[in-house]
Design an enzyme around this catalytic site. Structure first.
Site, PDB file in Angstrom:
ATOM      1  N   HIS A 251       0.822  -1.203   0.000  1.00  0.00           N
ATOM      2  CA  HIS A 251       0.000   0.000   0.000  1.00  0.00           C
ATOM      3  C   HIS A 251       0.862   1.261   0.000  1.00  0.00           C
ATOM      4  O   HIS A 251       2.007   1.263   0.457  1.00  0.00           O
ATOM      5  CB  HIS A 251      -0.940  -0.006   1.201  1.00  0.00           C
ATOM      6  N   GLU A 253       0.786   4.018   1.728  1.00  0.00           N
ATOM      7  CA  GLU A 253       1.231   4.504   3.027  1.00  0.00           C
ATOM      8  C   GLU A 253       2.461   3.739   3.511  1.00  0.00           C
ATOM      9  O   GLU A 253       3.421   4.322   4.040  1.00  0.00           O
ATOM     10  CB  GLU A 253       0.116   4.370   4.064  1.00  0.00           C
ATOM     11  N   CYS A 279      -6.298   1.657   5.197  1.00  0.00           N
ATOM     12  CA  CYS A 279      -6.923   0.436   5.692  1.00  0.00           C
ATOM     13  C   CYS A 279      -6.486   0.235   7.144  1.00  0.00           C
ATOM     14  O   CYS A 279      -5.606   0.941   7.663  1.00  0.00           O
ATOM     15  CB  CYS A 279      -6.531  -0.755   4.830  1.00  0.00           C
ATOM     16  N   CYS A 282      -2.647  -0.591   7.595  1.00  0.00           N
ATOM     17  CA  CYS A 282      -1.803   0.588   7.399  1.00  0.00           C
ATOM     18  C   CYS A 282      -1.961   1.575   8.549  1.00  0.00           C
ATOM     19  O   CYS A 282      -0.979   2.176   9.009  1.00  0.00           O
ATOM     20  CB  CYS A 282      -2.139   1.278   6.073  1.00  0.00           C
TER      21      CYS A 282
END
Length: 323
Positions: A251, A253, A279, A282
């Site tokens: 992801h 992040e 999410c 994360c």
């Protein structure tokens, strides 16, 4: 301001876009997205092929896919003109933005036919009857396909281009009205626009996400969702699906945190700008990394992230209006 331009073939849609580009608008073409796809397949981008490929891309990726791909090239421009709209669903990413207008450009069929003959594009050496037959497929093909007539009915204004170029420009000005002057972005808007640009590097077309870590108005690191370095990307090898999610990519992040770590950058107390809210996995890492403020463009999936953020004092800022 976003101006979407739809219309019949040869009516003058590109001329309208060029006119607005002279006024500082960035021109995005949905047809160009399909042409790029055709070229990648090694096929000549005729009008009939563009119809076929456009329908296939909408069926595979959703009705708004072409618009979303085109918008990735906007790079935060405040004024956009979008052409080659073929159905109402393609407008979903933009139609609720402030100042949005849909213009429908038209002209008599005989005049439009003569214009297309002079353009010299692949596949446009048609008879007049063939021209009309192909157009009929565009007018009312139904949901998920070319449906030009529905766009005419939904348009804020129908502009007829049957006179001189100067007359056409006057009619466009009358249809759009006053174009708002450019305003300076706030710092949050500025960094969110950068996150949007970072998202264009994403290699998973299921969701393009960009993230930017900032402290004291200085960018510390950036990240986008992509595969492990040195391994194939979704764009090359396809998606790796588990429980309805693609797990091939890291992801955005996480990649922003990893970039900071590799370069020895302290991110404690930083603000994260991310095009989609984190999410749960994360968010846990962001919280423990000392991120104190998260600005997101689109809320994504997990309400518990908001609850947990409130419990531990991480400020969550909805910047969807800046998207």
């Amino acid at each position: 301001m976003i101006i979407a331009i739809a219309g019949t073939n040869g009516a003058g849609k590109d001329e309208a876009a060029s006119y607005f580009a002279q006024k500082g608008f960035v021109h995005l073409s949905l047809s160009e997205v399909i042409r790029e796809h055709a070229r990648a397949l090694g096929q000549e981008p005729t009008r009939a092929l563009l119809q076929k490929l456009g329908n296939q891309l909408r069926a595979e990726h959703g009705d708004a896919y072409l618009a979303k791909r085109a918008l990735q090239k906007a790079c935060g421009a405040p004024n956009l003109v979008i052409t080659s709209i073929r159905n109402l669903a393609e407008l979903e990413p933009v139609r609720n933005t402030d100042g949005f207008k849909l213009l429908f450009i038209d002209a008599p069929a005989e005049l439009r036919y003569e214009r297309t003959r002079g353009r010299g594009r692949p596949g446009e050496g048609l008879t007049f009857q063939e021209f009309l037959a192909l157009e009929e497929k565009e007018l009312r093909a139904g949901a998920g396909r070319q449906n030009i007539e529905a766009l005419r009915q939904a348009a804020n204004a129908v502009v007829t281009n049957d006179g001189s170029l100067a007359q056409f420009h006057v009619r466009l000005d009358e249809a759009v009205g006053e174009i708002p002057r450019r305003t300076r972005l706030s710092w949050d808007e500025y960094f969110m626009q950068i996150a949007r640009t970072v998202a264009t590097r994403s290699t998973c077309d299921r969701k393009s996400v960009g993230a930017v870590l900032v402290r004291d108005r200085v960018i510390l690191s950036t990240g986008y969702n992509g595969s492990i370095s040195g391994t194939p990307h979704c764009d090359e090898a396809g998606h790796m699906m588990e429980n309805g999610h693609c797990v091939r990519t890291i992801h955005a992040e996480m990649n922003a945190i990893a970039q900071a770590a590799r370069n020895g950058v302290n991110i404690s107390g930083a603000t994260l700008y991310v095009t989609c809210s984190p999410c749960w996995e994360c968010f846990k890492v962001l919280a423990n990394a000392g991120i104190k403020r998260i600005c997101y463009g689109e809320f994504y999936r997990n309400e518990y992230v908001l609850e947990a953020a409130a419990q531990i004092g991480v400020e969550m800022v909805d910047l969807s209006a800046a998207m």
